[in-house]
Scaffold this motif. Structure first.
Motif, PDB file in Angstrom:
ATOM      1  N   GLU A 212      40.481  30.155  41.519  1.00 11.05           N
ATOM      2  CA  GLU A 212      41.148  31.057  40.579  1.00 11.05           C
ATOM      3  C   GLU A 212      41.285  32.459  41.180  1.00 11.05           C
ATOM      4  OE1 GLU A 212      38.561  30.649  37.237  1.00 11.05           O
ATOM      5  OE2 GLU A 212      39.740  29.037  36.333  1.00 11.05           O
ATOM      6  N   ALA A 213      40.283  32.900  41.906  1.00  7.45           N
ATOM      7  CA  ALA A 213      40.355  34.217  42.543  1.00  7.45           C
ATOM      8  C   ALA A 213      41.463  34.244  43.585  1.00  7.45           C
ATOM      9  CB  ALA A 213      39.009  34.565  43.182  1.00  7.45           C
ATOM     10  N   ALA A 214      41.532  33.205  44.416  1.00 11.86           N
ATOM     11  CA  ALA A 214      42.571  33.153  45.445  1.00 11.86           C
ATOM     12  C   ALA A 214      43.958  33.105  44.810  1.00 11.86           C
ATOM     13  CB  ALA A 214      42.347  31.938  46.352  1.00 11.86           C
ATOM     14  N   GLN A 215      44.108  32.325  43.748  1.00 12.48           N
ATOM     15  CA  GLN A 215      45.401  32.236  43.070  1.00 12.48           C
ATOM     16  C   GLN A 215      45.806  33.584  42.490  1.00 12.48           C
ATOM     17  OE1 GLN A 215      45.593  29.596  39.629  1.00 12.48           O
ATOM     18  NE2 GLN A 215      47.662  29.002  40.206  1.00 12.48           N
ATOM     19  N   SER A 223      46.195  43.579  42.231  1.00 15.37           N
ATOM     20  CA  SER A 223      45.042  43.366  41.364  1.00 15.37           C
ATOM     21  C   SER A 223      43.810  44.113  41.884  1.00 15.37           C
ATOM     22  CB  SER A 223      44.738  41.869  41.242  1.00 15.37           C
ATOM     23  OG  SER A 223      44.506  41.304  42.510  1.00 15.37           O
ATOM     24  N   ASP A 224      43.043  44.655  40.952  1.00 15.98           N
ATOM     25  CA  ASP A 224      41.811  45.358  41.300  1.00 15.98           C
ATOM     26  C   ASP A 224      40.697  44.326  41.494  1.00 15.98           C
ATOM     27  OD1 ASP A 224      40.120  47.951  41.295  1.00 15.98           O
ATOM     28  OD2 ASP A 224      39.130  46.651  39.809  1.00 15.98           O
ATOM     29  N   LEU A 225      40.033  44.369  42.639  1.00 18.83           N
ATOM     30  CA  LEU A 225      39.049  43.341  42.965  1.00 18.83           C
ATOM     31  C   LEU A 225      37.829  43.390  42.046  1.00 18.83           C
ATOM     32  CD1 LEU A 225      39.195  43.421  46.867  1.00 18.83           C
ATOM     33  CD2 LEU A 225      40.303  41.821  45.288  1.00 18.83           C
ATOM     34  N   SER A 226      37.413  44.552  41.633  1.00 17.40           N
ATOM     35  CA  SER A 226      36.264  44.649  40.723  1.00 17.40           C
ATOM     36  C   SER A 226      36.602  44.055  39.362  1.00 17.40           C
ATOM     37  CB  SER A 226      35.831  46.106  40.565  1.00 17.40           C
ATOM     38  OG  SER A 226      35.340  46.614  41.794  1.00 17.40           O
ATOM     39  N   THR A 227      37.812  44.334  38.882  1.00 18.68           N
ATOM     40  CA  THR A 227      38.252  43.776  37.604  1.00 18.68           C
ATOM     41  C   THR A 227      38.384  42.265  37.698  1.00 18.68           C
ATOM     42  OG1 THR A 227      39.425  45.808  37.053  1.00 18.68           O
ATOM     43  CG2 THR A 227      40.052  43.826  35.854  1.00 18.68           C
ATOM     44  N   TYR A 234      31.941  36.838  37.896  1.00 19.61           N
ATOM     45  CA  TYR A 234      31.060  37.263  38.975  1.00 19.61           C
ATOM     46  C   TYR A 234      30.263  38.489  38.528  1.00 19.61           C
ATOM     47  CZ  TYR A 234      33.438  34.223  42.341  1.00 19.61           C
ATOM     48  OH  TYR A 234      33.951  33.143  43.011  1.00 19.61           O
ATOM     49  N   ALA A 235      29.078  38.625  39.071  1.00 18.27           N
ATOM     50  CA  ALA A 235      28.247  39.767  38.707  1.00 18.27           C
ATOM     51  C   ALA A 235      28.909  41.074  39.106  1.00 18.27           C
ATOM     52  CB  ALA A 235      26.874  39.649  39.361  1.00 18.27           C
ATOM     53  N   ASP A 236      29.561  41.064  40.256  1.00 24.91           N
ATOM     54  CA  ASP A 236      30.262  42.260  40.724  1.00 24.91           C
ATOM     55  C   ASP A 236      31.179  41.876  41.878  1.00 24.91           C
ATOM     56  OD1 ASP A 236      28.569  42.008  42.976  1.00 24.91           O
ATOM     57  OD2 ASP A 236      27.102  43.365  42.099  1.00 24.91           O
ATOM     58  N   HIS A 237      31.896  42.870  42.396  1.00 22.91           N
ATOM     59  CA  HIS A 237      32.827  42.640  43.500  1.00 22.91           C
ATOM     60  C   HIS A 237      32.117  42.056  44.712  1.00 22.91           C
ATOM     61  CE1 HIS A 237      35.297  44.677  46.914  1.00 22.91           C
ATOM     62  NE2 HIS A 237      35.610  43.403  46.807  1.00 22.91           N
ATOM     63  N   ALA A 238      30.882  42.475  44.957  1.00 26.44           N
ATOM     64  CA  ALA A 238      30.144  42.005  46.134  1.00 26.44           C
ATOM     65  C   ALA A 238      29.910  40.494  46.082  1.00 26.44           C
ATOM     66  CB  ALA A 238      28.812  42.739  46.240  1.00 26.44           C
ATOM     67  N   ARG A 245      33.594  35.040  51.860  1.00 26.42           N
ATOM     68  CA  ARG A 245      33.117  34.992  53.238  1.00 26.42           C
ATOM     69  C   ARG A 245      32.385  33.687  53.528  1.00 26.42           C
ATOM     70  NH1 ARG A 245      32.131  40.673  52.431  1.00 26.42           N
ATOM     71  NH2 ARG A 245      30.060  40.156  51.610  1.00 26.42           N
ATOM     72  N   THR A 246      31.606  33.212  52.561  1.00 30.05           N
ATOM     73  CA  THR A 246      30.830  31.993  52.776  1.00 30.05           C
ATOM     74  C   THR A 246      31.724  30.772  52.933  1.00 30.05           C
ATOM     75  OG1 THR A 246      28.957  32.885  51.523  1.00 30.05           O
ATOM     76  CG2 THR A 246      29.061  30.495  51.796  1.00 30.05           C
ATOM     77  N   VAL A 247      32.728  30.638  52.069  1.00 32.15           N
ATOM     78  CA  VAL A 247      33.567  29.433  52.056  1.00 32.15           C
ATOM     79  C   VAL A 247      34.799  29.576  52.951  1.00 32.15           C
ATOM     80  CG1 VAL A 247      34.924  27.881  50.592  1.00 32.15           C
ATOM     81  CG2 VAL A 247      32.772  28.836  49.745  1.00 32.15           C
ATOM     82  N   LEU A 248      35.432  30.750  52.911  1.00 33.18           N
ATOM     83  CA  LEU A 248      36.711  30.926  53.588  1.00 33.18           C
ATOM     84  C   LEU A 248      36.614  31.696  54.900  1.00 33.18           C
ATOM     85  CD1 LEU A 248      38.914  31.821  50.482  1.00 33.18           C
ATOM     86  CD2 LEU A 248      38.382  29.570  51.432  1.00 33.18           C
ATOM     87  N   ALA A 249      35.488  32.372  55.110  1.00 35.77           N
ATOM     88  CA  ALA A 249      35.252  33.138  56.341  1.00 35.77           C
ATOM     89  C   ALA A 249      36.132  34.375  56.451  1.00 35.77           C
ATOM     90  CB  ALA A 249      35.423  32.261  57.582  1.00 35.77           C
ATOM     91  N   PHE A 250      36.654  34.867  55.327  1.00 33.73           N
ATOM     92  CA  PHE A 250      37.333  36.156  55.315  1.00 33.73           C
ATOM     93  C   PHE A 250      37.144  36.799  53.949  1.00 33.73           C
ATOM     94  CE2 PHE A 250      40.691  32.787  55.153  1.00 33.73           C
ATOM     95  CZ  PHE A 250      40.985  32.847  53.800  1.00 33.73           C
ATOM     96  N   THR A 251      37.512  38.056  53.826  1.00 34.00           N
ATOM     97  CA  THR A 251      37.288  38.810  52.595  1.00 34.00           C
ATOM     98  C   THR A 251      38.463  38.655  51.638  1.00 34.00           C
ATOM     99  OG1 THR A 251      38.353  40.823  53.413  1.00 34.00           O
ATOM    100  CG2 THR A 251      36.008  40.521  53.933  1.00 34.00           C
ATOM    101  N   PRO A 252      38.261  38.972  50.350  1.00 39.18           N
ATOM    102  CA  PRO A 252      39.379  38.956  49.411  1.00 39.18           C
ATOM    103  C   PRO A 252      40.515  39.878  49.841  1.00 39.18           C
ATOM    104  CG  PRO A 252      37.306  39.073  48.217  1.00 39.18           C
ATOM    105  CD  PRO A 252      36.968  39.254  49.669  1.00 39.18           C
ATOM    106  N   SER A 253      40.191  41.044  50.367  1.00 40.28           N
ATOM    107  CA  SER A 253      41.230  41.992  50.775  1.00 40.28           C
ATOM    108  C   SER A 253      42.070  41.440  51.920  1.00 40.28           C
ATOM    109  CB  SER A 253      40.604  43.329  51.191  1.00 40.28           C
ATOM    110  OG  SER A 253      39.960  43.940  50.101  1.00 40.28           O
ATOM    111  N   SER A 254      41.405  40.827  52.920  1.00 42.77           N
ATOM    112  CA  SER A 254      42.163  40.288  54.046  1.00 42.77           C
ATOM    113  C   SER A 254      42.994  39.086  53.617  1.00 42.77           C
ATOM    114  CB  SER A 254      41.223  39.916  55.193  1.00 42.77           C
ATOM    115  OG  SER A 254      40.306  38.906  54.794  1.00 42.77           O
ATOM    116  N   TYR A 255      42.460  38.269  52.683  1.00 45.79           N
ATOM    117  CA  TYR A 255      43.249  37.142  52.200  1.00 45.79           C
ATOM    118  C   TYR A 255      44.465  37.618  51.428  1.00 45.79           C
ATOM    119  CZ  TYR A 255      44.909  33.306  49.387  1.00 45.79           C
ATOM    120  OH  TYR A 255      45.738  32.396  48.780  1.00 45.79           O
TER     121      TYR A 255
END
Length: 265
Positions: A212-215, A223-227, A234-238, A245-255
């Motif tokens: 859902e996040a990737a979509q 979109s604001d990543l914290s929102t 999620y507890a927070d943006h982190a 990073r764990t599953v996709l090996a890149f960050t939300p911003s880079s994706y």
């Protein structure tokens, strides 16, 4: 209805792709059939990146039948030349009948001995100009599943209901919530997940949220990543970034940047 393209990281790069709902008599066994067909120019290839559903797939290709287990990380396939595949995204009730222990096929794709299935589906797909080839292939696949797999037990149907709930309901953030909804104990759901999926319920919930996040990042580049993290539980943006990073090996911003410039990937 769950979006069948939700786990495709770069939809613009998909080959010709057809999704077919299962006939009613195998609806308890298959979420949907998926049929990609491709014709890639000589010397070139097309990589398809997925953050797949927490499901197993039975796949017929021109030269084999294979079974893939649920994944714990990003997966991909490089397409070249001309080809096709007919896959069935299996529901838990079917997985238990085809794989004695689904945990053994996690992150794996291995040959599956089904020469009669291969012959029937290959015959249906042999004429690439036949507009009914997809219907014929799904019919042959469905008939094989109906003959091979006995009627689902009550336990298998509960496993189906559990996965349906966890991958489709964004309010399901914890195992105890799902247990209460299904009138089952958390321990029962953990046992069903191992027997019929191969992954724990917590992993199924994490996969849904990551999809859902990737979509959301594909659909709204502003979109604001914290929102977004808060909206998805999620507890927070982190924590969202850590899942990426764990599953996709890149960050939300880079994706987000890559998703809006797919030709650069």
């Amino acid at each position: 209805m769950v979006d069948p393209h939700r786990g495709v990281l770069y939809p613009a790069k998909l080959p010709n792709f057809t999704r077919v709902d299962p006939p009613a008599d195998v609806a308890a066994l298959v979420n949907w059939f998926w049929i990609p067909e491709w014709d890639i120019a000589p010397g070139r290839s097309s990589r398809q990146d997925l953050v797949a559903y927490p499901s197993s797939n039975l796949v017929v290709e021109p030269d084999l039948v294979g079974i893939s287990g649920p994944t714990t990380r990003i997966s991909h396939r490089d397409l070249s030349g001309t080809g096709w595949a007919v896959g069935a995204m299996l529901r838990p009730a079917a997985v238990a009948a085809l794989a004695e222990d689904p945990t053994t096929v996690i992150d794996d794709y291995r040959p599956f001995d089904a020469p009669d299935l291969h012959a029937a589906v290959s015959a249906a797909m042999s004429d690439g100009e036949d507009p009914r080839r997809h219907w014929r292939a799904v019919k042959a696949f469905s008939e094989w599943l109906g003959q091979r797999i006995p009627a689902p037990t009550e336990e298998a149907l509960l496993a189906n209901a559990m996965v349906d709930l966890l991958i489709s309901d964004p309010t399901m953030l914890r195992l105890d919530q799902a247990a209460a909804t299904l009138a089952a104990s958390p321990r029962t759901l953990q046992r069903l997940a191992r027997r019929y999926v191969g992954l724990p319920p917590s992993a199924i919930i994490r996969r849904r949220r990551l999809q859902e996040a990737a979509q959301a990042l594909r659909e709204d580049p502003t979109s604001d990543l914290s929102t977004l993290a808060a909206d998805l539980g999620y507890a927070d943006h982190a924590h969202l970034a850590n899942d990426f990073r764990t599953v996709l090996a890149f960050t939300p911003s880079s994706y987000r940047g890559a998703a809006h410039n797919p030709d650069e990937n």
